[in-house]
Structure formats: C-alpha cells, structure tokens
Design an enzyme around this catalytic site. Sequence first.
Site, PDB file in Angstrom:
ATOM      1  N   LYS A  95      43.276  44.540  50.158  1.00  0.00           N
ATOM      2  CA  LYS A  95      42.002  43.813  50.269  1.00  0.00           C
ATOM      3  C   LYS A  95      41.182  44.464  51.360  1.00  0.00           C
ATOM      4  O   LYS A  95      41.743  44.914  52.334  1.00  0.00           O
ATOM      5  CB  LYS A  95      42.238  42.338  50.615  1.00  0.00           C
ATOM      6  CG  LYS A  95      43.187  41.598  49.692  1.00  0.00           C
ATOM      7  CD  LYS A  95      42.473  40.904  48.563  1.00  0.00           C
ATOM      8  CE  LYS A  95      43.509  40.330  47.591  1.00  0.00           C
ATOM      9  NZ  LYS A  95      42.988  39.508  46.537  1.00  0.00           N
ATOM     10  N   LYS A 108      39.368  43.699  47.885  1.00  0.00           N
ATOM     11  CA  LYS A 108      39.895  44.121  46.583  1.00  0.00           C
ATOM     12  C   LYS A 108      39.035  45.155  45.889  1.00  0.00           C
ATOM     13  O   LYS A 108      39.533  45.923  45.087  1.00  0.00           O
ATOM     14  CB  LYS A 108      40.085  42.897  45.698  1.00  0.00           C
ATOM     15  CG  LYS A 108      38.817  42.111  45.421  1.00  0.00           C
ATOM     16  CD  LYS A 108      39.165  40.758  44.785  1.00  0.00           C
ATOM     17  CE  LYS A 108      37.905  39.966  44.475  1.00  0.00           C
ATOM     18  NZ  LYS A 108      38.224  38.622  43.992  1.00  0.00           N
ATOM     19  N   LYS A 156      49.438  46.689  43.943  1.00  0.00           N
ATOM     20  CA  LYS A 156      48.786  46.349  42.673  1.00  0.00           C
ATOM     21  C   LYS A 156      47.281  46.479  42.832  1.00  0.00           C
ATOM     22  O   LYS A 156      46.718  46.080  43.846  1.00  0.00           O
ATOM     23  CB  LYS A 156      49.161  44.905  42.327  1.00  0.00           C
ATOM     24  CG  LYS A 156      48.497  44.321  41.110  1.00  0.00           C
ATOM     25  CD  LYS A 156      48.878  42.845  40.962  1.00  0.00           C
ATOM     26  CE  LYS A 156      47.912  42.122  40.046  1.00  0.00           C
ATOM     27  NZ  LYS A 156      46.532  42.053  40.534  1.00  0.00           N
ATOM     28  N   ASP A 171      43.468  45.294  41.998  1.00  0.00           N
ATOM     29  CA  ASP A 171      42.839  44.033  41.644  1.00  0.00           C
ATOM     30  C   ASP A 171      42.399  44.089  40.181  1.00  0.00           C
ATOM     31  O   ASP A 171      42.167  45.169  39.631  1.00  0.00           O
ATOM     32  CB  ASP A 171      41.613  43.802  42.540  1.00  0.00           C
ATOM     33  CG  ASP A 171      41.087  42.389  42.408  1.00  0.00           C
ATOM     34  OD1 ASP A 171      41.735  41.482  42.961  1.00  0.00           O
ATOM     35  OD2 ASP A 171      40.064  42.175  41.738  1.00  0.00           O
ATOM     36  N   GLU A 172      42.261  42.912  39.560  1.00  0.00           N
ATOM     37  CA  GLU A 172      41.845  42.904  38.150  1.00  0.00           C
ATOM     38  C   GLU A 172      40.412  43.388  37.980  1.00  0.00           C
ATOM     39  O   GLU A 172      39.987  43.701  36.853  1.00  0.00           O
ATOM     40  CB  GLU A 172      42.031  41.504  37.531  1.00  0.00           C
ATOM     41  CG  GLU A 172      41.040  40.444  37.981  1.00  0.00           C
ATOM     42  CD  GLU A 172      41.444  39.772  39.296  1.00  0.00           C
ATOM     43  OE1 GLU A 172      42.379  40.273  39.959  1.00  0.00           O
ATOM     44  OE2 GLU A 172      40.812  38.763  39.653  1.00  0.00           O
ATOM     45  N   HIS A 219      47.597  40.997  33.539  1.00  0.00           N
ATOM     46  CA  HIS A 219      46.794  40.030  34.287  1.00  0.00           C
ATOM     47  C   HIS A 219      46.073  39.142  33.284  1.00  0.00           C
ATOM     48  O   HIS A 219      45.734  39.573  32.199  1.00  0.00           O
ATOM     49  CB  HIS A 219      45.795  40.750  35.187  1.00  0.00           C
ATOM     50  CG  HIS A 219      45.182  39.835  36.211  1.00  0.00           C
ATOM     51  ND1 HIS A 219      44.159  38.971  35.908  1.00  0.00           N
ATOM     52  CD2 HIS A 219      45.462  39.641  37.514  1.00  0.00           C
ATOM     53  CE1 HIS A 219      43.835  38.286  37.005  1.00  0.00           C
ATOM     54  NE2 HIS A 219      44.612  38.667  37.992  1.00  0.00           N
ATOM     55  N   LYS A 250      45.565  29.191  45.326  1.00  0.00           N
ATOM     56  CA  LYS A 250      44.136  28.873  45.227  1.00  0.00           C
ATOM     57  C   LYS A 250      43.676  28.557  43.812  1.00  0.00           C
ATOM     58  O   LYS A 250      42.572  28.076  43.600  1.00  0.00           O
ATOM     59  CB  LYS A 250      43.305  30.046  45.773  1.00  0.00           C
ATOM     60  CG  LYS A 250      43.356  31.311  44.898  1.00  0.00           C
ATOM     61  CD  LYS A 250      42.549  32.472  45.476  1.00  0.00           C
ATOM     62  CE  LYS A 250      42.852  33.754  44.676  1.00  0.00           C
ATOM     63  NZ  LYS A 250      42.144  34.929  45.165  1.00  0.00           N
ATOM     64  N   GLN A 273      53.234  37.892  44.364  1.00  0.00           N
ATOM     65  CA  GLN A 273      52.105  38.747  44.694  1.00  0.00           C
ATOM     66  C   GLN A 273      51.312  38.090  45.818  1.00  0.00           C
ATOM     67  O   GLN A 273      50.793  36.983  45.644  1.00  0.00           O
ATOM     68  CB  GLN A 273      51.253  38.912  43.432  1.00  0.00           C
ATOM     69  CG  GLN A 273      50.434  40.172  43.369  1.00  0.00           C
ATOM     70  CD  GLN A 273      49.188  40.129  44.200  1.00  0.00           C
ATOM     71  OE1 GLN A 273      49.005  40.974  45.079  1.00  0.00           O
ATOM     72  NE2 GLN A 273      48.349  39.150  43.990  1.00  0.00           N
ATOM     73  N   GLY A 333      48.220  38.851  48.478  1.00  0.00           N
ATOM     74  CA  GLY A 333      47.155  39.793  48.806  1.00  0.00           C
ATOM     75  C   GLY A 333      46.545  39.486  50.160  1.00  0.00           C
ATOM     76  O   GLY A 333      46.910  40.073  51.180  1.00  0.00           O
ATOM     77  N   GLY A 334      45.635  38.517  50.181  1.00  0.00           N
ATOM     78  CA  GLY A 334      45.019  38.092  51.432  1.00  0.00           C
ATOM     79  C   GLY A 334      46.065  37.676  52.456  1.00  0.00           C
ATOM     80  O   GLY A 334      45.884  37.872  53.665  1.00  0.00           O
TER      81      GLY A 334
END
Lengths: 427, 427
Positions: free
Chosen positions: A148, A150, A174, A176-177, A266, A306, A372, A374-375
Amino acid sequence: MNYLEFVEWGYKPSPDELICLFRVEPSHGFSFDEAVGRVASESSNGTWTEVFVSEEVRKLSAKAYEKTNGYVKIAYPVNLFEPGNMPQILSSIAGNIFGMKAVANLRLEDVYWPPKIVETFKGPKHGINGVRETLKVKNRPLTATVPKPKVGMTPDEHSWAAYEIWVGGVDIVKDDENLTSQRFNRFKERVEKTLRMREKAEGETGERKCYMPNISAETGEMIKRAEAVRDLGGEYVMIDILTCGWASLQTIRERNEELNLILHAHRAFHAAFTRNPKHGMSMKVVAEAARLVGVDQLHVGTVVGKLESPLKDVAALIKILREEKINENMDLKLLNKNWQKLKPVLPVSSGGLHPGLIPEVMKIFGVNVLIQVGGGVLGHPDGVRSGAAAVRQAIEAVSKGISLKEYAVNHKELSRALEKWGYIKPK
Amino acid sequence: MNYLEFVEWGYKPSPDELICLFRVEPSHGFSFDEAVGRVASESSNGTWTEVFVSEEVRKLSAKAYEKTNGYVKIAYPVNLFEPGNMPQILSSIAGNIFGMKAVANLRLEDVYWPPKIVETFKGPKHGINGVRETLKVKNRPLTATVPKPKVGMTPDEHSWAAYEIWVGGVDIVKDDENLTSQRFNRFKERVEKTLRMREKAEGETGERKCYMPNISAETGEMIKRAEAVRDLGGEYVMIDILTCGWASLQTIRERNEELNLILHAHRAFHAAFTRNPKHGMSMKVVAEAARLVGVDQLHVGTVVGKLESPLKDVAALIKILREEKINENMDLKLLNKNWQKLKPVLPVSSGGLHPGLIPEVMKIFGVNVLIQVGGGVLGHPDGVRSGAAAVRQAIEAVSKGISLKEYAVNHKELSRALEKWGYIKPK
C-alpha cells in the site's frame, strides 16, 4: 404450457437433475405458486404465452417441487445445459428471471451440481495441497500482503515494498485488484523487478516467497501476461474473476494446463449482486462456479474486517471450497454437494485485517486459509518489515495457544501493532 | 490519508477526470461524508488505515465534490485506470465498494467517461447504420423472433421454424440466451441448417433475412463458433455479455476487426445487480461499457413487457446507445457523455411483446429499434407465419398512423393476434 405445469409439489428429482434453491417474493397480484411457476418456466423451456410443445421438449421443463418459508427448490433436467459451459448454465438459472415482473425479489441462494455437470469441468489445477507444496508451508495459515498505497507506486517502489514484506515474514505479495498495467506501474516491469527482489528475499530468509501479479484484462492480453509471469519464473497469477467474467476464466483455466500457474481469484463486484439477502445471486454460487471452472484460491471475506461478510456466509463458503461432500444444511442454505475429483480451493480472508484480528480469523478458518493483511502491515508504526513480522507473530501465538497480549510481551513488532490498532494501551 | 481527505465539496474536476454518480446510504454509525470518503478512498488509492503516501500517489486520489439528496459525484484522475481495460476500470469504480460495512446500500448510477478513456476503446464495428445496410431496411423498426419453445427443438425443427418466421415477414431469427450447443441442438448443425433455410426465405420473399446464433461459451470456443458462422455465410453473432464477461467481450471485439460480424448483446443476469434502485450498478453503466467495448445491438427492455424496465430507465438507455453527446440530466440520473467517434448502438426491445404492444414500443423507441417478439409470434393461433405477419402489420399500421384496430379490419393475421392477446374481442 401453463405456468402451473412447472410446479409439482412432492416431485422427487433424480440425482442427475440440477437443483436450485431460490428465495421467491412474488409481486403484488401474483400468488407464490404462480411466481414460482414463472421462474421455473423462464429459466427452462417456457415463455410468457402458450406455444406448441412436443413431448421431447416437455422433458426439458424445470419443476418446482419443495417449498419452505418462501424458499423453493426447482429441479432442472441436465440436458437443458451445455456441459462445461458456465456462461450458458448461468444464463439459464441466473438470467432473465431476476428481472421478471412476477417477482418483487428473487434470490438464487444455492445450487446442487449433478455429476454430469461436475464431470465436465476441470476444477483447480493445484488446489490447497498444490499451493502448500509450492510454498513449502504445512501446518499454518499462509499469509499475503498487498503493498500500500495500492495504486500509485512505481515498479521500483513496489518491488522494494514487496522485499520488505517478504523479509518481515509474509509468504506472498499480492497485487491490488485495481493494479494491472497503469502508466505509473507497467505490468512487465513490475513483475520483473518484483520477482528479482523475491530471489533476494528468499536468499536472506531461507523461506519460499511468492508474488501474485494481477493479469486482469482482455482475454488475449491476460494470456500474454500469464505467459510473461511464467517466463519470468513466477508461480502465481491473480484474476478479478467477476469483472473479467466466466468465459475468460474458463479460457485461462484451459491454458493453465500448460502454463501450470496457481490461479488466485479476487471477487471485486460480487457485493453488487450478493449483498441483498432477498435478491440476486449468493456468493455461494460464485464460489461453486469458481471451484468448478478451477481457481486455486478465492476471496471469501473475513467476518471481522472492513467488508460485509456474515459468519454464516463465510462458514458456508469455507465448506464449499474445502470439502469434498456436503450434506444439505438449511441453516446455511446449502444444498448437497459432491465435488468428486475437483480439488479443494484455498479460501482467502482479506479486507481490513490487522494482527489483532488474526485469532478471530483463525478461529473461523482454522489453518487452511490464506490470510491477506494489507493496511495492517503497511500501516505499522515501525514500517513494513515490522508490520509483516507482527502478522507472523500473531499466527505463531495462536498456533501455540498463547494470547496475543501475552505473546506481545516478548515480541515488539506484535506489541506495537496491537497498540496502533487499539488492542493494548501504548506503554 | 484520512477518509475526509477524499471529500472536497465544491472542487471543480477537469474534463479529463472520470466521474461517477453514486447513491450513498451510510450504515448506522457512519456520517454521510465519512461513508462517501470511504467509498472514494477504497475505489482509488486509499485503504482502511493510514499508510505513508508520496505526492505522486496523492495525485491519484478520488475526490467527492458534489452532493444532492443522497447522490454524490466523485471524480477520479484518469491515470488511475489502464486505458482500454474494462475489467480494470470496473474493479476500481464498481469493485469492493459495494461490500463495505460503511455503506448500508451503494448504487453506481452513472459514469462520465473522459475522452482519454473513450479514445482507448473501439466501439461498435457496424453500429446502427451498418446494421441497416446489412438488412437493407431504412425507415422502420427492425424485427426479430426467437423460435419457441426456446430450448428443446432439433436443428431441423429450429430451421423450419426460422423459415416460417422469415417468410411471415420478420427480418431476423435470434437464438435464445439459453440456447448454445446442447445435446438436442448442436451449434454447427443448427447454424448450417438455419442459414440454408435463410437462402430459401430470401429467395421467396425478395427481402434480406438474418440469423443471430448465440456463441456464448469459453472465449476460445466463442471465437471458433464466430468463425464457423462467418464461414457459413452468417453476418451476426449473439453473446450473453454478462455471463460471459467483459474480458471475453473485448476479445471478441478485437477479433471482430477481421471477422466483421454484427455483435448482438444479450443482458441475461443484469437484473441481479441493476434492479434494486438503492444498490448495485445501473443498467446505464452496463450499456455505456457495452458501447465502449463495441457491441452493435443491446437489449434495454420494453417498459410494457414481462420484464421490469421502467420508462425512465429505458429512455436513458436509448439516449446512451443512440446519441453522440448527452448533457447532464438529473431527472434521468445521467451525467454528460461525449462518445466522439464511437458509433451508435441499436437498442433491442424484448421480453413478453406481441403485436398489440408494438404501438407503445414505437412511441417509446421511434424507428431506430430492433423489436424482438418471441411468444407473440410463435403463440399466434394460426401458426408461426401468421404471427410474423401480424408483427409486420402492426409496424405498418403505426408507420401509416392508423390504429391497430382499424388496420386489423383488412389484415387477418393482425386481427387474430389482437384477439388472442385480448386487444379486440373475438368475432
């Protein structure tokens, strides 16, 4: 044929028929049976007005045969479907019916896939065991991190963040989508540079490390990108399966016989049609179609992060992806499953996770999961490497049966992560 | 970055930014601005927790800049997107955001596509004029019929029904969205036999007749089927664009530079995510993506038929497909459009139509429409040919400004159709 010819309460379908579990809410002026009959008619061989039908055609009619509290089971003769053609199957059982005036709301909740359909799909090339063999990790959850921010990093920044993530202790980096091949970060340069850093990280840690680049694009371009990944020594590709679509996913799976990559799926866009429990198609059906076509990993939610993902939904998805056989479970709104030779798919838990949430995630998923974060790695107050270490420490703590608070006493990275996200008070 | 950094009420976006119109309903405990900020963050370069971002990255942030009655406009820097990559664009602006806990409901209502995005898509190969040139029909609606029962007929039965439809006066025979290559009716045999009957029908009527076979399948198989259609002398193929998906649709469009076929797009599945006005993605956005990628014809509803399609929605879709420029119209929830060189797409009105409804359809659509009547042709009491003739007669009546009732006096087929579907009393 009249709509009510598509309703036969008490009918016993054969195991060769495909069965759909729908929640049906008739529109004003339509009885439940009439709405159900129209759904069965429109999704098989009927139309809105009577036309001549032969005996041969009549054999292809769907039959609504069981109803409970607004839910109904409809059986479809297998010959309605083209074997191995996911778009065709979905156009029938999940097509026009969602828009019929006869229903105020319509939800395709689950599907029983008969052997004659299951056998015509390839399923995962690698499955959970294949993924574990590639990463040489046996009895703990696998971990992944999206660098990130991302989007916006250059290939150099991206590969450097990836290196920090890996050496901190995370297994997989990974994309990001939303990251494919934008101007600020072209696909090939990113993959080259990131895989070069992967070697360095593997050398320094003595662990196997992987990178999942997002190849989502027009099908031909996706294949080119997948080939580039393989040629550069990668083992993984990632696909946004719903914005790319089922036809292209089937194509990638076909080509994967030789490419031999692990397919990470995803589910961006799913909540546009899965979230309303009264209407649309459930994530369960997405997961089943994805296992049939043959992804190796699939996002299924976190319960605690989230993104909306209720516990019952996630529990059903875990079963669908990991088990070989499932008995009907009306509490989870799950029909029977028998996946036969189709390998199990690794569920991915992702979206707003941080080390403090890992015990809850592992309670829900056990060890056969890709966690997974990320943040929750990149936002660590002492930087990326410490964030990655904290994730690994949280997993160690749970595996050893020690509480995070206790484990944090001697693990500074975990301690600082727990402070940052409000799990323990800063010293 | 904090969520509120993604909100800047009063900001003036440049024409180079992509703009989304969302309807945002915050979840309990979230303010409107916070929910909006989280949507803008998640769909651009933010994440749920604060991470370090450079100035370069900050330039990629989306900005919510205008709000009215629960609707909000968000501007996205064009460099967030990969040019010409529809899956990537949708994964950003229509991805994870639908599942965020911060929103109870979220609807992507419309998109303004900036020139830098529009220019990177091919658009329709033929467009409305190309379709009209192929069929040699100038100033009336085109007509199509799906032989019914829609699935179950053999190739011989199908081609015979097609012949009757054509000689009765309908221009185009269309496959059902569920008919691809099932055991009872294999693709190639059906196309061969149907196109052979097409020659016979053209010879007898002196009119141009077309057939739209449904090629929906895995991408490679779709291309093979499209090639087979072209080799057999067909001009058209039909695709279930949502169950096949955007990546494969882009692939077919790429290949269509040489195949040179007319692409007919069916929207099976759309209502799973377009129907709830509070959540999901509108059919307007589907239509815009389809025009960008380059279909020549697209189903948009009937207003009056069996499938839900409110007048305002259909009116907006007609504008999107047929006009070159559109000014913002908040009554239709439409943002500005400028399609530049992208040809117009022919809207298709389909689902539960019969001759008695044709005046209403033509009032809504005018003449630039493909009117698809299935059951309303096949269900005619005197057979298919009379059903087709009745459709053509209804269009003639409207074109001449004569009421159907009056025209029916000297047109037996129309008269019998109007009796059958309750528009006039049987004699």
